[in-house]
Design an enzyme around this catalytic site. Structure first.
Site, PDB file in Angstrom:
ATOM      1  N   GLN A  11      18.789 -27.504 -32.352  1.00 22.53           N
ATOM      2  CA  GLN A  11      19.864 -28.424 -32.745  1.00 22.53           C
ATOM      3  C   GLN A  11      19.460 -29.874 -32.442  1.00 22.53           C
ATOM      4  O   GLN A  11      19.515 -30.749 -33.309  1.00 22.53           O
ATOM      5  CB  GLN A  11      21.148 -28.130 -31.964  1.00 22.53           C
ATOM      6  CG  GLN A  11      21.737 -26.771 -32.174  1.00 22.53           C
ATOM      7  CD  GLN A  11      23.125 -26.710 -31.562  1.00 22.53           C
ATOM      8  OE1 GLN A  11      24.093 -27.123 -32.197  1.00 22.53           O
ATOM      9  NE2 GLN A  11      23.242 -26.212 -30.352  1.00 22.53           N
ATOM     10  N   VAL A  12      19.059 -30.103 -31.197  1.00 24.91           N
ATOM     11  CA  VAL A  12      18.715 -31.468 -30.782  1.00 24.91           C
ATOM     12  C   VAL A  12      17.356 -31.867 -31.363  1.00 24.91           C
ATOM     13  O   VAL A  12      17.181 -32.986 -31.854  1.00 24.91           O
ATOM     14  CB  VAL A  12      18.718 -31.568 -29.229  1.00 24.91           C
ATOM     15  CG1 VAL A  12      18.220 -32.928 -28.769  1.00 24.91           C
ATOM     16  CG2 VAL A  12      20.130 -31.311 -28.695  1.00 24.91           C
ATOM     17  N   ALA A  59      14.065 -25.206 -25.078  1.00 21.59           N
ATOM     18  CA  ALA A  59      14.611 -24.565 -23.879  1.00 21.59           C
ATOM     19  C   ALA A  59      14.959 -23.126 -24.216  1.00 21.59           C
ATOM     20  O   ALA A  59      15.043 -22.748 -25.391  1.00 21.59           O
ATOM     21  CB  ALA A  59      15.882 -25.288 -23.407  1.00 21.59           C
ATOM     22  N   TYR A  98      15.884 -32.668 -21.574  1.00 19.04           N
ATOM     23  CA  TYR A  98      17.337 -32.445 -21.678  1.00 19.04           C
ATOM     24  C   TYR A  98      17.764 -31.362 -20.704  1.00 19.04           C
ATOM     25  O   TYR A  98      17.149 -30.297 -20.633  1.00 19.04           O
ATOM     26  CB  TYR A  98      17.714 -32.081 -23.124  1.00 19.04           C
ATOM     27  CG  TYR A  98      17.314 -33.213 -24.046  1.00 19.04           C
ATOM     28  CD1 TYR A  98      18.153 -34.304 -24.218  1.00 19.04           C
ATOM     29  CD2 TYR A  98      16.049 -33.231 -24.646  1.00 19.04           C
ATOM     30  CE1 TYR A  98      17.754 -35.388 -24.996  1.00 19.04           C
ATOM     31  CE2 TYR A  98      15.647 -34.310 -25.415  1.00 19.04           C
ATOM     32  CZ  TYR A  98      16.499 -35.373 -25.584  1.00 19.04           C
ATOM     33  OH  TYR A  98      16.108 -36.447 -26.325  1.00 19.04           O
ATOM     34  N   ASP A 101      25.156 -29.564 -18.247  1.00 17.43           N
ATOM     35  CA  ASP A 101      26.349 -29.590 -17.379  1.00 17.43           C
ATOM     36  C   ASP A 101      26.357 -28.379 -16.437  1.00 17.43           C
ATOM     37  O   ASP A 101      27.005 -28.403 -15.396  1.00 17.43           O
ATOM     38  CB  ASP A 101      27.619 -29.583 -18.246  1.00 17.43           C
ATOM     39  CG  ASP A 101      27.634 -28.435 -19.254  1.00 17.43           C
ATOM     40  OD1 ASP A 101      26.592 -28.185 -19.883  1.00 17.43           O
ATOM     41  OD2 ASP A 101      28.682 -27.780 -19.404  1.00 17.43           O
ATOM     42  N   TYR A 124      20.959 -19.288 -16.007  1.00 19.18           N
ATOM     43  CA  TYR A 124      20.536 -20.365 -16.913  1.00 19.18           C
ATOM     44  C   TYR A 124      20.650 -21.724 -16.204  1.00 19.18           C
ATOM     45  O   TYR A 124      19.713 -22.524 -16.216  1.00 19.18           O
ATOM     46  CB  TYR A 124      21.405 -20.335 -18.180  1.00 19.18           C
ATOM     47  CG  TYR A 124      21.333 -21.589 -19.030  1.00 19.18           C
ATOM     48  CD1 TYR A 124      20.283 -21.807 -19.916  1.00 19.18           C
ATOM     49  CD2 TYR A 124      22.330 -22.567 -18.938  1.00 19.18           C
ATOM     50  CE1 TYR A 124      20.227 -22.953 -20.688  1.00 19.18           C
ATOM     51  CE2 TYR A 124      22.285 -23.713 -19.704  1.00 19.18           C
ATOM     52  CZ  TYR A 124      21.235 -23.906 -20.581  1.00 19.18           C
ATOM     53  OH  TYR A 124      21.183 -25.059 -21.339  1.00 19.18           O
TER      54      TYR A 124
HETATM   55  N1  LIG Z   1      23.351 -25.793 -26.697  1.00 16.37           N
HETATM   56  C1  LIG Z   1      24.141 -26.257 -25.720  1.00 16.37           C
HETATM   57  O1  LIG Z   1      25.373 -26.075 -25.737  1.00 16.37           O
HETATM   58  C2  LIG Z   1      23.549 -27.077 -24.591  1.00 16.37           C
HETATM   59  C3  LIG Z   1      24.394 -27.519 -23.574  1.00 16.37           C
HETATM   60  C4  LIG Z   1      23.853 -28.284 -22.541  1.00 16.37           C
HETATM   61  C5  LIG Z   1      22.505 -28.582 -22.523  1.00 16.37           C
HETATM   62  N2  LIG Z   1      21.708 -28.122 -23.518  1.00 16.37           N
HETATM   63  C6  LIG Z   1      20.269 -28.446 -23.467  1.00 16.37           C
HETATM   64  O2  LIG Z   1      19.956 -29.272 -24.585  1.00 16.37           O
HETATM   65  C7  LIG Z   1      18.605 -29.019 -25.007  1.00 16.37           C
HETATM   66  C8  LIG Z   1      18.574 -28.728 -26.501  1.00 16.37           C
HETATM   67  O3  LIG Z   1      19.406 -27.597 -26.754  1.00 16.37           O
HETATM   68  P1  LIG Z   1      19.641 -27.046 -28.243  1.00 16.37           P
HETATM   69  O4  LIG Z   1      21.052 -26.577 -28.321  1.00 16.37           O
HETATM   70  O5  LIG Z   1      19.122 -28.033 -29.237  1.00 16.37           O
HETATM   71  O6  LIG Z   1      18.683 -25.766 -28.208  1.00 16.37           O
HETATM   72  P2  LIG Z   1      18.349 -24.729 -29.409  1.00 16.37           P
HETATM   73  O7  LIG Z   1      19.046 -25.118 -30.663  1.00 16.37           O
HETATM   74  O8  LIG Z   1      18.546 -23.358 -28.864  1.00 16.37           O
HETATM   75  O9  LIG Z   1      16.770 -24.966 -29.642  1.00 16.37           O
HETATM   76  C9  LIG Z   1      15.832 -24.537 -28.705  1.00 16.37           C
HETATM   77  C10 LIG Z   1      14.453 -24.903 -29.216  1.00 16.37           C
HETATM   78  O10 LIG Z   1      13.487 -24.406 -28.279  1.00 16.37           O
HETATM   79  C11 LIG Z   1      12.486 -23.707 -29.033  1.00 16.37           C
HETATM   80  N3  LIG Z   1      11.841 -22.666 -28.239  1.00 16.37           N
HETATM   81  C12 LIG Z   1      12.416 -21.797 -27.369  1.00 16.37           C
HETATM   82  N4  LIG Z   1      11.469 -20.971 -26.868  1.00 16.37           N
HETATM   83  C13 LIG Z   1      10.283 -21.334 -27.436  1.00 16.37           C
HETATM   84  C14 LIG Z   1       8.936 -20.862 -27.309  1.00 16.37           C
HETATM   85  N5  LIG Z   1       8.608 -19.844 -26.491  1.00 16.37           N
HETATM   86  N6  LIG Z   1       7.984 -21.478 -28.045  1.00 16.37           N
HETATM   87  C15 LIG Z   1       8.281 -22.495 -28.884  1.00 16.37           C
HETATM   88  N7  LIG Z   1       9.537 -22.979 -29.041  1.00 16.37           N
HETATM   89  C16 LIG Z   1      10.514 -22.408 -28.315  1.00 16.37           C
HETATM   90  C17 LIG Z   1      13.254 -23.097 -30.196  1.00 16.37           C
HETATM   91  O11 LIG Z   1      12.337 -22.695 -31.196  1.00 16.37           O
HETATM   92  P3  LIG Z   1      12.687 -21.484 -32.235  1.00 16.37           P
HETATM   93  O12 LIG Z   1      13.518 -22.097 -33.326  1.00 16.37           O
HETATM   94  O13 LIG Z   1      11.361 -21.029 -32.708  1.00 16.37           O
HETATM   95  O14 LIG Z   1      13.452 -20.452 -31.452  1.00 16.37           O
HETATM   96  C18 LIG Z   1      14.117 -24.289 -30.593  1.00 16.37           C
HETATM   97  O15 LIG Z   1      13.367 -25.201 -31.348  1.00 16.37           O
HETATM   98  C19 LIG Z   1      18.105 -27.867 -24.134  1.00 16.37           C
HETATM   99  O16 LIG Z   1      17.394 -28.400 -23.052  1.00 16.37           O
HETATM  100  C20 LIG Z   1      19.377 -27.217 -23.610  1.00 16.37           C
HETATM  101  O17 LIG Z   1      19.179 -26.568 -22.376  1.00 16.37           O
HETATM  102  C21 LIG Z   1      22.195 -27.391 -24.576  1.00 16.37           C
END
Ligand SMILES: NC(=O)c1ccc[n+]([C@@H]2O[C@H](COP(=O)([O-])OP(=O)(O)OC[C@H]3O[C@@H](n4cnc5c(N)ncnc54)[C@H](OP(=O)(O)O)[C@@H]3O)[C@@H](O)[C@H]2O)c1
Length: 289
Positions: A11-12, A59, A98, A101, A124
């Site tokens: 997403q990010v 992540a 990143y 919370d 997590y």
């Molecule tokens: N989502 C939330 O509600 C939330 C809330 C608070 C903080 N955050 C933090 O914000 C940041 C961005 O979150 P997001 O929601 O954008 O995450 P997301 O949509 O789940 O995307 C995660 C990314 O990590 C990649 N990834 C995971 N494992 C991998 C691996 N082994 N090798 C290569 N790529 C890998 C995924 O690739 P694939 O597409 O190939 O799986 C995807 O591009 C993270 O640090 C998260 O912890 C998120």
């Protein structure tokens, strides 16, 4: 400037790829090119790429899955940032990372600031906190943005789940006692660009939209606003339920209220309200459906 962006399909990451493009050359490996759980390969890749800035939007984000697949979650959320920080330190590059919370205790009803105590409620959150601590201890030049309740027109998130369920279900039960700040991936990317442009001082910053709301009220707002885009809902009733009536493998924090004043004053900006952000994201999603 050369930027290495990890997590481009997330997403990010997706929003960052667009927002960072005016900065210079962006290297954006996908999972096929670079499996981030293979830390030796990551080390090699970074050493060859020689970026000025490493932006880590990757992540392990499956919160319930992290309770079971502990090793994989730990590798991505704790060991990967530790490695990236040591690469950044060794090459005098900057690391943008990143966090969540979920590192805060999740109790009470106060807003969490960057100085608040940390005490994650689930595995997590624990892995994200270890990632933060490893970066801080590395001595690298870093920016850690702790964000919350992220959603966008892509991937899995609460807004898309609500709309998908509303297409077929007549009745939904939504949690009313978890409070947080829904934040769009686009806002996170735009703020990251501002931070890089302004050469924001190394440190931890909460990054979220203004205002706090329960999942139940957020769902109501999603359905109300979706009506303006001719969304076809089958819903007749939404029940408001406490967390204890919806058990999940990972315990969820009840209080994710984020105080963003440190970031606002450092960048001289005012974060938009979650309501302002919602309409744009809904429109983007429903129009491309
Ligand atoms: N989502 C939330 O509600 C939330 C809330 C608070 C903080 N955050 C933090 O914000 C940041 C961005 O979150 P997001 O929601 O954008 O995450 P997301 O949509 O789940 O995307 C995660 C990314 O990590 C990649 N990834 C995971 N494992 C991998 C691996 N082994 N090798 C290569 N790529 C890998 C995924 O690739 P694939 O597409 O190939 O799986 C995807 O591009 C993270 O640090 C998260 O912890 C998120």
């Amino acid at each position: 400037m050369k930027i290495l962006l990890l997590g481009r399909s997330g997403q990010v990451g997706f929003e960052l790829k667009r927002a960072l493009s005016p900065f210079g050359q962006i290297v954006v490996p996908d999972r096929q090119e670079l499996d981030l759980s293979k830390l030796d390969a990551v080390d090699d890749f970074v050493n060859k790429a020689k970026p000025n800035v490493i932006v880590n939007a990757a992540a392990w984000t499956n919160v319930d899955g992290a309770e079971i697949e502990t090793e994989s979650a730990y590798r991505l959320n704790a060991e990967l940032p530790r490695l990236l920080a040591s690469c950044a330190k060794a090459t005098s590059s900057k690391l943008v990372h990143y966090s969540s919370d979920y590192v805060y205790p999740g109790t009470g009803n106060q807003e969490w600031s960057e100085e608040s105590e940390t005490s994650p409620s689930n595995y997590y959150g624990l892995t994200k906190l270890e990632g933060d601590q490893a970066i801080i201890e590395s001595g690298a030049d870093y920016l850690i943005f702790r964000t919350s309740w992220v959603y966008s027109a892509r991937r899995n998130n609460f807004m898309k789940t609500m709309l998908r369920l509303a297409e077929s279900k007549k009745e939904l039960s939504i949690i009313n006692d978890q409070i947080g700040s829904p934040t769009t991936a686009r806002l996170i990317a735009q703020t990251t660009v501002l931070a890089l442009r302004s050469q924001l001082k190394t440190g931890i910053y909460n990054l979220a939209a203004q205002g706090h709301i329960s999942w139940y009220r957020f769902a109501e707002a999603i359905f109300n606003k979706a009506e303006f885009f001719d969304f076809n809902s089958a819903l007749e009733k939404i029940n408001s339920i406490p967390t204890k009536e919806y058990p999940t493998p990972a315990k969820r924090p009840l209080n994710s209220r984020m105080n963003v004043s440190k970031l606002e004053s450092a960048l001289n900006i005012t974060m938009p309200s979650w309501e302002d952000e919602l309409a744009d994201t809904l429109e983007e999603y429903l129009e491309k459906k």
